[in-house]
Design a protein around this motif. Structure first.
Motif, PDB file in Angstrom:
ATOM      1  N   PRO A 119       1.076  11.659  15.077  1.00 11.85           N
ATOM      2  CA  PRO A 119       2.184  11.998  14.177  1.00 11.85           C
ATOM      3  C   PRO A 119       3.527  11.757  14.873  1.00 11.85           C
ATOM      4  O   PRO A 119       3.656  11.993  16.065  1.00 11.85           O
ATOM      5  CB  PRO A 119       1.968  13.494  13.924  1.00 11.85           C
TER       6      PRO A 119
ATOM      7  N   TYR B 213       8.091  11.641  14.426  1.00 15.35           N
ATOM      8  CA  TYR B 213       9.262  12.131  13.703  1.00 15.35           C
ATOM      9  C   TYR B 213       9.929  10.883  13.097  1.00 15.35           C
ATOM     10  O   TYR B 213      10.567  10.131  13.822  1.00 15.35           O
ATOM     11  CB  TYR B 213      10.241  12.818  14.658  1.00 15.35           C
TER      12      TYR B 213
ATOM     13  N   TYR C 205      13.432   9.836  14.033  1.00 16.39           N
ATOM     14  CA  TYR C 205      13.748   9.582  15.443  1.00 16.39           C
ATOM     15  C   TYR C 205      13.680   8.089  15.732  1.00 16.39           C
ATOM     16  O   TYR C 205      12.930   7.353  15.096  1.00 16.39           O
ATOM     17  CB  TYR C 205      12.717  10.266  16.349  1.00 16.39           C
TER      18      TYR C 205
ATOM     19  N   ASP D 168      14.291   8.312  21.216  1.00 15.18           N
ATOM     20  CA  ASP D 168      14.314   9.769  20.980  1.00 15.18           C
ATOM     21  C   ASP D 168      12.914  10.349  21.125  1.00 15.18           C
ATOM     22  O   ASP D 168      12.721  11.389  21.758  1.00 15.18           O
ATOM     23  CB  ASP D 168      14.797  10.081  19.553  1.00 15.18           C
TER      24      ASP D 168
ATOM     25  N   GLU E  23      11.817  10.300  24.651  1.00 11.17           N
ATOM     26  CA  GLU E  23      12.614  11.257  25.422  1.00 11.17           C
ATOM     27  C   GLU E  23      12.096  12.680  25.200  1.00 11.17           C
ATOM     28  O   GLU E  23      11.948  13.455  26.142  1.00 11.17           O
ATOM     29  CB  GLU E  23      14.089  11.168  25.016  1.00 11.17           C
ATOM     30  N   LEU E  24      11.798  12.996  23.940  1.00 12.46           N
ATOM     31  CA  LEU E  24      11.272  14.343  23.639  1.00 12.46           C
ATOM     32  C   LEU E  24       9.984  14.589  24.400  1.00 12.46           C
ATOM     33  O   LEU E  24       9.822  15.622  25.066  1.00 12.46           O
ATOM     34  CB  LEU E  24      11.031  14.491  22.133  1.00 12.46           C
ATOM     35  N   PHE E  25       9.069  13.613  24.336  1.00 15.57           N
ATOM     36  CA  PHE E  25       7.789  13.831  25.003  1.00 15.57           C
ATOM     37  C   PHE E  25       7.908  13.740  26.520  1.00 15.57           C
ATOM     38  O   PHE E  25       7.140  14.358  27.245  1.00 15.57           O
ATOM     39  CB  PHE E  25       6.712  12.903  24.431  1.00 15.57           C
TER      40      PHE E  25
ATOM     41  N   LEU F 109      10.470  14.981  28.094  1.00 16.91           N
ATOM     42  CA  LEU F 109      10.926  16.334  28.437  1.00 16.91           C
ATOM     43  C   LEU F 109       9.775  17.326  28.341  1.00 16.91           C
ATOM     44  O   LEU F 109       9.628  18.206  29.185  1.00 16.91           O
ATOM     45  CB  LEU F 109      12.060  16.759  27.501  1.00 16.91           C
ATOM     46  N   LEU F 110       8.938  17.173  27.305  1.00 16.00           N
ATOM     47  CA  LEU F 110       7.799  18.081  27.154  1.00 16.00           C
ATOM     48  C   LEU F 110       6.792  17.911  28.286  1.00 16.00           C
ATOM     49  O   LEU F 110       6.106  18.859  28.661  1.00 16.00           O
ATOM     50  CB  LEU F 110       7.091  17.830  25.812  1.00 16.00           C
ATOM     51  N   LYS F 111       6.714  16.716  28.823  1.00 15.09           N
ATOM     52  CA  LYS F 111       5.793  16.466  29.929  1.00 15.09           C
ATOM     53  C   LYS F 111       6.387  16.907  31.265  1.00 15.09           C
ATOM     54  O   LYS F 111       5.708  16.838  32.289  1.00 15.09           O
ATOM     55  CB  LYS F 111       5.446  14.977  30.006  1.00 15.09           C
ATOM     56  N   GLY F 112       7.642  17.304  31.244  1.00 19.49           N
ATOM     57  CA  GLY F 112       8.251  17.793  32.470  1.00 19.49           C
ATOM     58  C   GLY F 112       8.823  16.694  33.353  1.00 19.49           C
ATOM     59  O   GLY F 112       9.077  16.915  34.534  1.00 19.49           O
TER      60      GLY F 112
ATOM     61  N   GLN G 175      11.610  14.579  34.981  1.00 15.17           N
ATOM     62  CA  GLN G 175      13.007  14.877  35.290  1.00 15.17           C
ATOM     63  C   GLN G 175      13.927  14.029  34.427  1.00 15.17           C
ATOM     64  O   GLN G 175      13.663  12.848  34.194  1.00 15.17           O
ATOM     65  CB  GLN G 175      13.310  14.545  36.762  1.00 15.17           C
ATOM     66  N   LYS G 176      15.001  14.653  33.975  1.00 12.51           N
ATOM     67  CA  LYS G 176      15.931  13.983  33.056  1.00 12.51           C
ATOM     68  C   LYS G 176      16.440  12.660  33.610  1.00 12.51           C
ATOM     69  O   LYS G 176      16.567  11.673  32.894  1.00 12.51           O
ATOM     70  CB  LYS G 176      17.096  14.952  32.784  1.00 12.51           C
TER      71      LYS G 176
END
Lengths: 289, 400
Positions: free
Chosen positions: A85, A87, A90, A94, A97-99, A101-104, A106-107
């Motif tokens: 699924p 978004y 997005y 995007d 980037e979301l995943f 961040l969710l995976k940890g 580093q930015k």
């Protein structure tokens, strides 16, 4: 070398049993679940990844129950759903980037990681395109990109080639070959060509049970001398339900020559698949290694 | 924090669009009600500015309004009497020209305008003229009870509480001698006590926050990520509360701005008791302070509703069900506005009503204002809902 072990895994949905005590082991390399629709491939993938709770049994990574590892296990995991699924609003950037961040991740590394994985799946040019404008194949590739992002140790792909054209399927195989030396890769499919040349270990499932479990070569040797090609004009001599078609050949599984002009064939993974459906008695005993 | 920032950034675009859309609707509605059917604004302001005190203005406008009304009634009665007395076998009599002229005068637009101006003015100035007097009477009543040595301790404490509050109010009122044009401010409080646009906005922003994630199975992907469901749920629900706060703040700001454009900034320093229906309010606040007071409490209430809506969305797991469930809560708040008494005021967050009456309850023998309990309950409810969202998100299964 890490070992992911599934031990006596059971999953029930009410009265229906989807998994009947599955036991198998996966090591670094490409491991595959092969079976028809409804065999339990997606269910076992979901249980291994923790998407759904198991009814019984366990999953262990290097001897440790993965469900007790919690975040540590999830950090090592990349999972591509059968129908991932998204978004729709997005962009590809995007979403990754979301995943990321969710995976940890580093930015400061996310952008470079996004570019890397999109390049691997040939979506670099679509970085800033909205996902709703993607074709089915592009979405599937984006899902693969999301899965391999962050270089997890365990990669699980559920029907990864659905919607991919032949070139993209080969590209997927190339990616798997690049990753196989450092990851435990688990692929579930009912399309034999997805895994025929790359798979190190194969688990054949049917109706929630393991029919065969070994490396493809050994499994093919088990059915040597059983695969026959039947000429078209002799097809009527054997029940049609015992026949399957591969390319232009009609084939059957038999200990003896089934028709006068039948020709013995060298077994392939495709033959193995059909053996698993038509003649489970050949693999009686389940796990062989 | 980076996840929070990302989610907030992505969520703000739909918030801005929704806020802009509903705001336009609210402003159109408010402007229409501000301009609704009373005379000419310039005439009104001109007459009002001629009064040196509110009392003078009230007495004059009340008298004028009665006189215009009585004159009109007299003219109609005279005409009816004439017609009836000159009835010729079922055929009504014809009015003489002088009477016709008087009737036309009584029905003219300028006559109606004048009547309307003075009627509205007298209602408006009543609070300004009478508030001090009414409060003084009430304080005297409470003081009398205290002097008589009322035995019921709770009643005594209530009387003391009200006396203290009212004494402070009187002090503020005595220092204010300006005659204020409170039409816009009255409309503002009327509007705010019954408006449903903020409910609609909060509902639309929050009802599908988690149900859409669960129904589309995106939540499954999130649950098995390293961050997991808990942090994502915390980020998402915090964003939902932030969206609600932004929406309501912009909405309120625009409403206040429209009041200031209509009445000027001097209205902000007006005692709140000068608002229509607020003559006996215990709040020792200026209108500006009252706006902040209402804003803060209403915001807390809306945040509680937003948190409840998101919790329902997580529990239900389906967009239709969460729309229905959340919708029921908002509908209950709107419907409760029609109930009488403290129950209706609390359920509908009728801050105007809760602040305008005595409205205390007995808590351990001491009178505590309902509005304080309401606010504390809303804050507690928001925090509990937020925590429940985080705890339940870990357990929430979303894949068959």
């Amino acid at each position: 070398m890490s070992v992911l072990r599934v031990e006596d895994l059971v999953k029930r949905y009410g009265k229906k049993t989807a998994l009947r005590g599955i036991t198998c082991e996966f090591t670094t390399g490409i491991n595959a679940f092969l079976g028809p629709n409804g065999a339990g491939k997606t269910t076992i993938m979901n249980c291994i990844s923790g998407v759904i709770p198991k009814t019984g049994g366990g999953v262990f990574l290097d001897g440790v129950d993965v469900f007790k590892m919690g975040k540590d296990y999830r950090r090592k995991l990349g999972y591509q759903f059968q129908s991932q699924p998204f978004y729709p609003g997005y962009t590809a950037h995007d979403f990754l980037e979301l995943f990321g961040l969710l995976k940890g991740i580093q930015k400061e590394y996310i952008d470079s990681e996004i570019k890397r994985v999109l390049e691997l799946v040939n979506l670099s040019e679509n970085l800033n395109d909205k996902i709703r404008s993607f074709s089915g194949g592009m979405k599937q590739r984006l899902a693969i990109a999301q899965t391999i992002m962050g270089s997890p140790d365990i990669l699980i792909f559920d029907e990864p080639s659905a919607g991919l054209d032949p070139f993209e399927r080969e590209q997927f195989k190339r990616i798997m070959m690049e990753l196989k030396d450092r990851c435990i890769i688990i692929i579930s499919t009912h399309i034999v060509s997805d895994i025929d040349t790359i798979c190190d270990r194969l688990v054949v499932l049917n109706k929630g049970s393991v029919i065969a479990n070994d490396c493809p070569d050994k499994l093919c040797r088990k059915i040597e001398g059983l695969i026959w090609s039947i000429p078209r004009d002799e097809l009527s001599m054997i029940p049609l339900k015992e026949v399957y078609f591969e390319d232009t050949n009609a084939k059957t599984v038999s200990e003896t020559k089934p028709t006068p002009n039948a020709v013995l064939q060298t077994p392939t993974l495709n033959d193995l698949y059909f053996c698993g459906q038509l003649r489970q008695d050949i693999f009686a005993g389940g796990e062989t290694a | 924090m980076k996840l929070f920032t990302f989610i907030i950034k992505k969520a703000m675009k739909p918030t801005v669009i929704l806020t802009a859309g509903l705001l336009c609707a609210a402003l159109v509605f408010m402007c229409a009600s501000f301009n609704s059917s009373y005379g000419k604004a310039d005439d009104y302001k001109k007459i009002l500015s001629g009064f040196s005190t509110a009392k003078e203005g009230y007495e004059f406008s009340k008298g004028k309004s009665s006189m215009i009304s009585d004159t009109g009634n007299e003219i109609y009665a005279k005409a009816d009497k004439y017609i009836n007395s000159h009835n010729n076998g079922g055929v009504p009599g014809v009015l003489p020209n002088s009477m016709v002229d008087e009737l036309l005068e009584a029905r003219s637009a300028s006559y109606e305008n004048s009547k309307q101006i003075y009627t509205i003015m007298s209602k408006q100035l009543y609070s300004q003229a009478k508030s001090c007097e009414l409060i003084s009477e009430r304080v005297e009543g409470y003081s009398r009870n205290i002097r008589r040595g009322v035995k019921d301790e709770y009643s005594l404490k209530t009387a003391e509480l009200m006396t203290d509050d009212y004494t402070e109010v009187l002090h503020n009122e005595e220092s204010s001698d300006t005659v204020y044009d409170t039409r816009a401010a009255d409309n503002f409080t009327d509007f705010l006590s019954s408006e449903i646009i903020s409910y609609i906005g909060i509902f639309m922003l929050t009802f599908s926050v988690f149900s859409s994630e669960l129904q589309s199975r995106r939540f499954a992907s999130i649950r098995i990520s390293a961050y997991g469901a808990k942090k994502y749920a915390a980020a998402r629900s915090f964003t939902g509360l932030l969206q609600a706060a932004v929406f309501f703040t912009v909405f309120c700001f625009a409403l206040v701005l429209s009041v200031l454009i209509s009445s000027g900034s001097s209205i902000l320093s007006m005692p709140v008791q000068y608002l229509k229906g607020f003559e006996l309010s215990h709040l020792s606040l200026s209108f500006g302070g009252f706006i902040l007071y209402v804003y803060a409490i209403k915001l807390i209430h809306l945040l509680a509703l937003a948190a409840a809506s998101m919790l329902i969305s997580l529990i239900s797991g389906k967009v239709i069900v969460s729309a229905f469930g959340s919708g029921m809560i908002f509908a209950l708040c709107i419907a409760a506005g029609r109930l009488e008494g403290a129950a209706g005021q609390i359920l509908s967050c009728d801050i105007i009503g809760m602040s305008n009456d005595i409205n205390v309850i007995d808590l351990g023998g001491s009178p505590i204002r309902v509005i304080y309990i309401f606010t504390a309950a809303m804050i507690a409810f928001t925090l509990i809902s937020f925590l429940m969202i985080i705890l339940l998100s870990k357990r929430r299964r979303c894949y068959a």
